[in-house]
Design an enzyme around this catalytic site. Structure first.
Site, mmCIF file in Angstrom:
data_model
loop_
_atom_site.group_PDB
_atom_site.id
_atom_site.type_symbol
_atom_site.label_atom_id
_atom_site.label_comp_id
_atom_site.label_asym_id
_atom_site.label_seq_id
_atom_site.Cartn_x
_atom_site.Cartn_y
_atom_site.Cartn_z
ATOM 1 N N ASN A 176 22.565 62.249 79.986
ATOM 2 C CA ASN A 176 23.126 62.624 78.680
ATOM 3 C C ASN A 176 24.567 62.678 79.256
ATOM 4 O O ASN A 176 24.984 63.782 79.807
ATOM 5 C CB ASN A 176 22.850 63.871 78.099
ATOM 6 N N TRP A 177 25.394 61.733 79.041
ATOM 7 C CA TRP A 177 26.945 61.442 79.362
ATOM 8 C C TRP A 177 27.729 62.676 78.458
ATOM 9 O O TRP A 177 28.947 62.706 78.883
ATOM 10 C CB TRP A 177 27.434 60.228 79.590
ATOM 11 N N LYS A 178 27.260 62.812 77.456
ATOM 12 C CA LYS A 178 28.019 63.577 76.457
ATOM 13 C C LYS A 178 29.279 62.992 76.326
ATOM 14 O O LYS A 178 29.384 61.915 76.161
ATOM 15 C CB LYS A 178 28.434 64.975 76.991
ATOM 16 N N HIS A 236 20.384 68.352 70.005
ATOM 17 C CA HIS A 236 20.978 68.855 71.123
ATOM 18 C C HIS A 236 21.605 70.285 70.621
ATOM 19 O O HIS A 236 22.097 70.367 69.517
ATOM 20 C CB HIS A 236 21.980 68.134 71.764
ATOM 21 N N GLU A 272 24.266 71.477 71.373
ATOM 22 C CA GLU A 272 25.619 71.438 71.243
ATOM 23 C C GLU A 272 25.925 70.940 69.563
ATOM 24 O O GLU A 272 26.687 71.334 69.018
ATOM 25 C CB GLU A 272 26.279 70.346 72.084
ATOM 26 N N GLU A 293 15.718 72.709 76.350
ATOM 27 C CA GLU A 293 17.100 73.110 77.133
ATOM 28 C C GLU A 293 17.264 74.358 76.531
ATOM 29 O O GLU A 293 18.187 74.321 75.638
ATOM 30 C CB GLU A 293 17.795 71.919 76.468
ATOM 31 N N GLY A 302 25.159 73.443 81.172
ATOM 32 C CA GLY A 302 26.492 73.303 81.708
ATOM 33 C C GLY A 302 26.836 74.692 82.331
ATOM 34 O O GLY A 302 28.007 74.925 82.691
ATOM 35 N N SER A 323 21.596 72.284 83.569
ATOM 36 C CA SER A 323 21.695 72.423 85.183
ATOM 37 C C SER A 323 20.713 72.129 86.129
ATOM 38 O O SER A 323 20.428 72.462 87.168
ATOM 39 C CB SER A 323 22.075 73.853 85.275
ATOM 40 N N GLY A 356 22.707 66.494 82.283
ATOM 41 C CA GLY A 356 23.983 66.442 81.748
ATOM 42 C C GLY A 356 24.973 66.023 82.814
ATOM 43 O O GLY A 356 25.253 64.935 83.328
ATOM 44 N N GLY A 357 25.690 67.088 83.354
ATOM 45 C CA GLY A 357 26.738 67.039 84.139
ATOM 46 C C GLY A 357 26.463 66.087 85.489
ATOM 47 O O GLY A 357 26.988 65.180 85.652
HETATM 48 P P1 13P Z 1 23.907 70.330 82.128
HETATM 49 O O1 13P Z 1 22.644 69.299 82.956
HETATM 50 O O2 13P Z 1 25.526 69.766 82.430
HETATM 51 O O3 13P Z 1 23.575 71.648 82.141
HETATM 52 O O4 13P Z 1 23.578 69.668 80.605
HETATM 53 C C1 13P Z 1 22.370 69.619 80.056
HETATM 54 C C2 13P Z 1 22.184 68.901 78.716
HETATM 55 O O5 13P Z 1 22.798 69.392 77.919
HETATM 56 C C3 13P Z 1 21.476 67.736 78.959
HETATM 57 O O6 13P Z 1 21.416 67.159 77.572
#
Ligand code: 13P
Length: 251
Positions: free
Chosen positions: A8-10, A93, A95, A165, A171, A210, A231-232
């Protein structure tokens, strides 16, 4: 059960940067048996990357859709617009739930729309730290799962993917321990199976929060973890390739 490694590149990477990352992924990712690698770039890169990925083992997904097929919804993107490019979509998600105020009912409508359009929804569930500390982690996630998947016929449940998640692990660099993740994910499967539908035992559950190149293998070893939603670390080609390898090696 297949393994899914999702990136997930956000809200990161413009089209040129997206092409750079995908070029490195294409060069480094090999085909693993029974494993899907899916990346979720911003909408602005989807059609470009779709061309670049034609014939590749890497699949494309979208980070969100609106429940309606078209209409006066300024700034939104529909399932119909992405279905020729994307095999998957991330829905629910944290977020989107927390920052954009999305409710379980709204998320459920998107899940149903994605299935109708032939796009696999990855339904995300997860508790906040406050909810975990109050002993509510499982009940919060189960409630999100039941409401998010409401109205899906048991025979269509096999087209869904679930991601656990925990909000406090996203994050933050503070991943849930594999044991904690397994505990919630195993219980979610069992309780949904008892209360709603046994078919849940056949769909992949991903862990997200993470995940990195070092800890992925420990998540992969857990019985009820069938992949990762990253994510990251998915913005770094070498890290994402290592995570994909670990998710396969750990099984
Ligand atoms: P991180 O891997 O940056 O913690 O993000 C997880 C995430 O929200 C994937 O959708």
């Amino acid at each position: 059960m297949k393994t899914i490694v999702a990136g997930n590149w956000k809200m990161n990477l413009d089209p040129a940067q997206s092409i750079d990352l995908v070029s490195s992924l294409k060069a480094g990712l090999v085909k693993f048996p029974n494993t899907e690698c899916v990346i979720f770039p911003p909408y602005t890169s989807i059609t470009l990357l779709s061309e670049l990925l034609s014939g590749s083992i890497i699949k494309l997904g979208a980070q969100n859709i609106h429940p309606e097929e078209s209409g006066a919804f300024t700034g939104e993107v529909s399932a119909l617009m992405i279905k020729n490019y994307c095999s998957h979509v991330i829905l629910g998600h944290s977020e989107r739930r927390i920052i954009f105020g999305e409710t379980d009912d709204f998320i459920n409508r998107k899940v149903l729309t994605s299935l109708k359009s032939g796009i696999t929804p990855i339904l995300c569930v997860g508790e906040t730290l406050k909810q975990r500390e109050a002993g509510l982690a499982l009940s919060v996630c189960l409630d999100q799962l039941i409401k998010g998947l409401a109205g899906i016929k048991p025979e269509n449940l096999s087209q869904v993917v679930v991601a656990y998640e925990p909000v406090w692990a996203i994050g933050t660099g503070m991943s849930a321990s594999p044991v904690i993740a397994q505990e919630i994910m195993g219980s979610l499967r069992n309780q949904f199976s008892e209360k709603i539908s046994k078919e849940i035992s056949e769909i992949p559950f991903l862990y997200g929060g993470s995940v990195n190149a070092d800890n992925a293998i420990d998540f992969a070893k857990e019985k009820d973890i069938n992949g990762a939603l990253v994510g990251g670390a998915s913005l770094d080609a070498n890290a994402f390739i290592q995570i994909a390898k670990s998710m396969v090696d750990g099984k």
